[in-house]
Design a protein around this motif. Structure first.
Motif, PDB file in Angstrom:
ATOM      1  N   ASN A  71      -1.119   2.635  13.920  1.00  0.00           N
ATOM      2  CA  ASN A  71      -1.439   3.357  12.687  1.00  0.00           C
ATOM      3  C   ASN A  71      -1.035   2.531  11.470  1.00  0.00           C
ATOM      4  N   TRP A  72      -1.443   2.979  10.300  1.00  0.00           N
ATOM      5  CA  TRP A  72      -1.028   2.353   9.053  1.00  0.00           C
ATOM      6  C   TRP A  72       0.481   2.508   8.886  1.00  0.00           C
ATOM      7  N   ALA A  73       1.070   1.586   8.117  1.00  0.00           N
ATOM      8  CA  ALA A  73       2.511   1.669   7.861  1.00  0.00           C
ATOM      9  C   ALA A  73       2.834   2.958   7.102  1.00  0.00           C
ATOM     10  N   ASP A  74       3.973   3.551   7.447  1.00  0.00           N
ATOM     11  CA  ASP A  74       4.494   4.709   6.725  1.00  0.00           C
ATOM     12  C   ASP A  74       3.468   5.846   6.629  1.00  0.00           C
ATOM     13  N   TYR A  75       2.897   6.219   7.747  1.00  0.00           N
ATOM     14  CA  TYR A  75       1.783   7.163   7.712  1.00  0.00           C
ATOM     15  C   TYR A  75       2.023   8.385   8.599  1.00  0.00           C
ATOM     16  N   ILE A  76       3.261   8.531   9.081  1.00  0.00           N
ATOM     17  CA  ILE A  76       3.596   9.764   9.812  1.00  0.00           C
ATOM     18  C   ILE A  76       5.118   9.898   9.808  1.00  0.00           C
ATOM     19  N   GLY A 274      -0.837   8.396  -1.844  1.00  0.00           N
ATOM     20  CA  GLY A 274       0.380   8.942  -1.224  1.00  0.00           C
ATOM     21  C   GLY A 274       1.595   8.087  -1.511  1.00  0.00           C
ATOM     22  N   ASP A 275       1.403   6.770  -1.433  1.00  0.00           N
ATOM     23  CA  ASP A 275       2.530   5.871  -1.691  1.00  0.00           C
ATOM     24  C   ASP A 275       2.951   5.958  -3.157  1.00  0.00           C
ATOM     25  N   GLY A 276       1.938   6.053  -4.040  1.00  0.00           N
ATOM     26  CA  GLY A 276       2.253   6.190  -5.464  1.00  0.00           C
ATOM     27  C   GLY A 276       2.992   7.489  -5.726  1.00  0.00           C
TER      28      GLY A 276
HETATM   29  N1  SPD Z   1       0.719   4.089   3.859  1.00  0.00           N
HETATM   30  C1  SPD Z   1      -0.494   4.515   4.504  1.00  0.00           C
HETATM   31  C2  SPD Z   1      -1.712   4.002   3.820  1.00  0.00           C
HETATM   32  C3  SPD Z   1      -2.995   4.407   4.429  1.00  0.00           C
HETATM   33  C4  SPD Z   1      -4.118   3.897   3.653  1.00  0.00           C
HETATM   34  N2  SPD Z   1      -5.315   3.915   4.287  1.00  0.00           N
HETATM   35  C5  SPD Z   1      -6.441   3.858   3.456  1.00  0.00           C
HETATM   36  C6  SPD Z   1      -7.146   2.601   3.333  1.00  0.00           C
HETATM   37  C7  SPD Z   1      -8.437   2.726   2.615  1.00  0.00           C
HETATM   38  N3  SPD Z   1      -9.039   1.479   2.332  1.00  0.00           N
END
Ligand code: SPD
Length: 397
Positions: A71-76, A274-276
């Protein structure tokens, strides 16, 4: 009998230990077959190897002992993974990536150990075309009923044959309210060399380490579509980025909380909503309500995106992968994800459990007039090779 059990358990522990080592660190290794669950001890006594993040007991009937999630970093919230492990006895081996292109490169390099992955919209289309995703069985994902229909049946995955919605958001600008008297409401704050120099000197600029995102933002700055396939426009966008590259302190999509925004490593950053927003909330002074960070969508427009949970074509654990996806689509689990990540949830049933401060914030759930300025990224066909080349040129200058 006791001795036999002891030997069986020892073999299981060794096997699980080996597969745990191979899961995240060496995903190229073939994942163990789903049928291994049958070997899990049904009696008490020694259990299979403990999960890294929780206490996985023996897997419930029909489930594999282990699932590899990318998964993406810091996403759960890790607690969600631990809860799944505890409730269902499936150990989650979790690994993260920084961009859709990194994820694709990993799979194309032959990594076959991942079961569940989370590509964004345009990348889902690309992966389907490349045969990298399995078709999912909706009978195993009844919680799809919880989804807001707006996020289902997207053009990149008609009828959700391959993926389920996970989170959605926007890509804008996060900025330090101590540095900016007026909100940086244009991409020119990052891409106009005079401005970029100023903000570099004021404390630093970060941009996303992501080719579609950064070229997309430069295209928007120039007044073009972020899905442009016009080579002249793309070249122009590259030149915009190259011109400000000396002022860019970091290309980073992964370390917002730890080292970028909250500690003040930079004063302005291209950022995902979300990060912002996490930086906004975590630096808010309770007494004054004022925050050290804010997040804005530039007036030229920006990207809106949806990330999706999908099962890889090489997964040997499809039923367990679908079971895990179904868990993520549960109303309370969906809310717990958003209450942690601060990204918007496509889960309509989750809304009742999402905190008011998130649900009612226009930075996370943008109003109509903001939505009208946003553009979805589309699959670009052969033009991705142009993007690849331009990205290499940008990074190597
Ligand atoms: N920190 C989780 C970020 C997930 C971002 N995903 C979206 C990418 C769209 N290009």
């Amino acid at each position: 009998m006791k001795k036999q059990l002891w030997i069986v358990n020892l073999i299981l522990l060794l096997a699980l230990g080996l597969s745990a080592c191979g899961g995240a660190a060496a995903p190229e290794q073939q994942a163990p077959a789903e049928s291994q669950q049958a070997a899990a001890p049904a009696e008490g006594g020694d259990q299979p190897a403990q999960a890294e993040s929780g206490d996985a007991a023996a897997p419930k009937e029909g489930l594999a002992a282990e699932l590899s999630v990318y998964n993406w970093a810091d996403y759960i919230d890790e607690e969600i993974l631990k809860n799944y492990e505890k409730e269902h006895g499936v150990k989650i081996v979790y690994d993260t990536f920084a961009s859709n292109e990194d994820l694709l490169a990993k799979l194309q390099a032959g990594a076959t150990g991942y079961d569940v992955i989370f590509p964004s919209d345009y990348m889902v289309a690309q992966m389907i075309e490349l045969g990298l995703l399995a078709e999912i069985d909706h009978n195993n994902i009844p919680n799809l009923k919880n989804m807001d229909p707006f996020f289902l049946n997207a053009p990149y995955d008609p009828d959700n044959k391959h993926c389920v919605p996970y989170q959605w958001g926007t890509t804008g600008i996060a900025y330090s309210t101590k540095t900016f008297d007026t909100p940086p409401d244009s991409w020119s704050y990052l891409f106009d060399p005079e401005q970029a120099k100023k903000w570099a000197e004021a404390g630093g600029i970060n941009v996303l380490n992501d080719q579609r995102e950064l070229l997309g933002a430069a295209l928007k700055y120039l007044g073009y579509s972020l899905n442009s396939k016009d080579e002249k426009q793309l070249e122009e966008a590259k030149n915009v980025i190259v011109a400000v590259k000396p002022y860019i302190k970091t290309f980073n999509s992964e370390d917002y909380d730890d080292s970028l925004l909250i500690p003040g490593e930079v004063v302005i950053s291209q950022a995902w909503s979300g990060d912002g927003f996490k930086a906004v909330l975590e630096t808010t002074d309770e007494a004054t309500g004022e925050s050290e960070w804010d997040y804005i969508i530039p007036k030229e427009g920006a990207m809106v995106w949806q990330d999706n949970g999908c099962v890889t074509a090489t997964s040997q654990k499809k039923a367990t992968a679908e079971h895990f996806l179904n868990y993520l689509l549960d109303a309370e689990v969906g809310a717990a994800i958003t209450n942690y990540t601060y990204y918007a949830s496509p889960n309509e049933a989750a809304k009742q459990y999402i905190t008011k401060e998130v649900l009612e914030d226009p930075r996370i759930y943008p109003p109509e007039e903001t939505l009208a300025k946003l553009e979805w990224a589309e699959q670009l066909g052969e033009t991705i090779f142009v993007y690849d080349r331009l990205w290499t040129e940008i990074k190597s200058q």
